[in-house]
Design an enzyme around this catalytic site. Structure first.
Site, short mmCIF file in Angstrom:
data_model
loop_
_atom_site.label_atom_id
_atom_site.label_comp_id
_atom_site.label_asym_id
_atom_site.label_seq_id
_atom_site.Cartn_x
_atom_site.Cartn_y
_atom_site.Cartn_z
N ARG A 87 -18.31 -19.97 -50.47
CA ARG A 87 -19.35 -20.99 -50.45
C ARG A 87 -20.37 -20.59 -51.51
O ARG A 87 -20.67 -19.41 -51.68
CB ARG A 87 -20.03 -21.08 -49.08
CG ARG A 87 -19.17 -21.70 -47.99
CD ARG A 87 -18.90 -23.19 -48.24
NE ARG A 87 -18.09 -23.81 -47.19
CZ ARG A 87 -16.76 -23.93 -47.22
NH1 ARG A 87 -16.07 -23.48 -48.26
NH2 ARG A 87 -16.12 -24.51 -46.23
N GLU B 255 -23.42 -29.09 -54.23
CA GLU B 255 -22.17 -29.77 -54.60
C GLU B 255 -22.29 -31.27 -54.31
O GLU B 255 -22.80 -31.62 -53.23
CB GLU B 255 -20.99 -29.20 -53.81
CG GLU B 255 -20.71 -27.74 -54.18
CD GLU B 255 -19.55 -27.12 -53.40
OE1 GLU B 255 -18.85 -27.84 -52.67
OE2 GLU B 255 -19.35 -25.91 -53.53
N HIS C 213 -14.69 -27.52 -56.25
CA HIS C 213 -14.33 -27.13 -54.88
C HIS C 213 -12.95 -27.66 -54.48
O HIS C 213 -12.82 -28.50 -53.59
CB HIS C 213 -15.40 -27.61 -53.88
CG HIS C 213 -15.36 -26.86 -52.57
ND1 HIS C 213 -16.47 -26.63 -51.81
CD2 HIS C 213 -14.34 -26.28 -51.88
CE1 HIS C 213 -16.15 -25.95 -50.71
NE2 HIS C 213 -14.84 -25.73 -50.74
C1 DGY Z 1 -12.41 -24.72 -46.56
O1 DGY Z 1 -11.43 -25.09 -45.91
O2 DGY Z 1 -13.39 -24.19 -46.06
C2 DGY Z 1 -12.35 -24.98 -48.03
O3 DGY Z 1 -13.42 -24.42 -48.71
C3 DGY Z 1 -12.33 -26.45 -48.27
O4 DGY Z 1 -13.55 -26.98 -47.85
#
Ligand code: DGY
Length: 319
Positions: A234, A263, A282
């Site tokens: 993240r 984002e 992402h």
């Molecule tokens: C997750 O599954 O957490 C990936 O980052 C996709 O959002």
């Protein structure tokens, strides 16, 4: 009467059919927080990815029993608020490990070997034999990878690194993984040692209060000047301002990022103008098969909860 659920993501037809056998559903694809609040008063379940689940939203949802995330990350859950209202929260671990690990290697290779830059160089007609200074880059094989957050995805990346690229793998994690150390030959390091020694520093830790900005100016100051930072967890695990400063001051060689503090990335983010970074929107888990598998697993979690069973993937803090 069937339970009522609200779906905030595009789902494949077979998953919608599966859900339809047990629930009446309403789809509001990509609805934002306020829109969800307007639709949630009569819903028993929510199927979504990324929307903040907090006290305010839960107060608009008197019947809600379960929130099922179509993602492995669940930093969108306010755990205390969900606990207080007895809401079950689930996620989709496991099914995305290989897909995300592949993408991480894509980022490592792209950043180290400057693949996007080389692609532009050829397409812009700049390839000539007179000046080749731009083509030289950094090796990935036999280098050192430091993984911060040795969970399921971290281990899947470590396997590729050890067996595919003959890399030395260091890891830092809340708990030592003695089995992984023994089976794969990866080595535990404390965070500072990992930062000082690694060619590639991969952040794979979940975003929590403890990991917020865990990579900040102080940590960049410890890194090698030829280090490359890779973040596929993240955005907020890294202080983006400190990252931009480190890149500008050449404290590190580059960065490969699939995640950002904001984002989609803001139009004036200085990262957009930097040549030593590779930026992705992402997409770690975004293959068709894996996103379908995640949707199916999220639907199974949701329906188990609505049937009064314990869903297979309740997030650890709400078990
Ligand atoms: C997750 O599954 O957490 C990936 O980052 C996709 O959002």
């Amino acid at each position: 009467m069937k339970p009522k659920i609200l779906i905030i993501k595009k789902l494949p037809d077979y998953v919608k059919e599966y859900i339809g056998n047990y629930c009446d559903y309403e789809i509001a694809e990509d609805a934002g927080y306020d829109n969800i609040i307007n639709k949630i008063h009569d819903k028993d379940g929510l199927l979504l990815a990324g929307t903040k689940i907090d006290k305010n939203l839960l107060e608009h949802a008197p019947k809600l029993k379960v929130v099922s995330n179509i993602s492995v990350g669940y930093n969108n859950f306010n755990i205390e608020d969900m606990k207080e209202k007895n809401i079950i929260g689930t996620h989709t671990p496991g099914v995305l490990n290989d897909t995300v690990a592949d993408l991480i290697f894509g980022l490592i290779l792209s950043t180290a070997r400057k693949l996007p830059e080389m692609d532009r160089y050829v397409k812009d007609g700049k390839w000539n034999k007179q000046d080749e200074s731009i083509i030289f880059s950094k090796d990935v094989h036999h280098s050192t990878l430091g993984i911060i957050g040795m969970g399921r995805i971290g281990e899947t990346v470590a396997k590729r690194a050890k067996y595919g690229f003959d890399m030395d793998v260091l890891y830092y994690n809340r708990n030592r993984k003695y089995d992984t150390e023994k089976n794969m030959g990866v080595k535990y390091a404390d965070l500072n040692d990992l930062l000082k020694q690694s060619d590639f520093i991969l952040i794979m830790t979940a975003l929590t209060d403890e990991t917020y900005h865990m990579i900040d100016e102080e940590q960049f100051n410890l890194m090698r000047s030829d280090a490359i930072l890779i973040n596929a967890s993240r955005g907020a695990t890294v202080n983006e301002k400190a990252l931009i400063k480190a890149l500008n001051e050449k404290k590190i060689l580059g960065a490969g990022l699939d995640v950002f503090e904001k984002e989609p990335i803001e139009k004036d983010n200085p990262l957009l103008k930097m040549s030593n970074v590779v930026l992705l929107p992402h997409v770690g888990s975004a293959t068709i098969k894996t996103r379908n598998d995640m949707a199916r697993l999220a639907a199974e979690n949701l329906i188990a909860a609505l049937k009064g069973e314990v869903p297979p993937n309740v997030v650890p803090e709400l078990k």
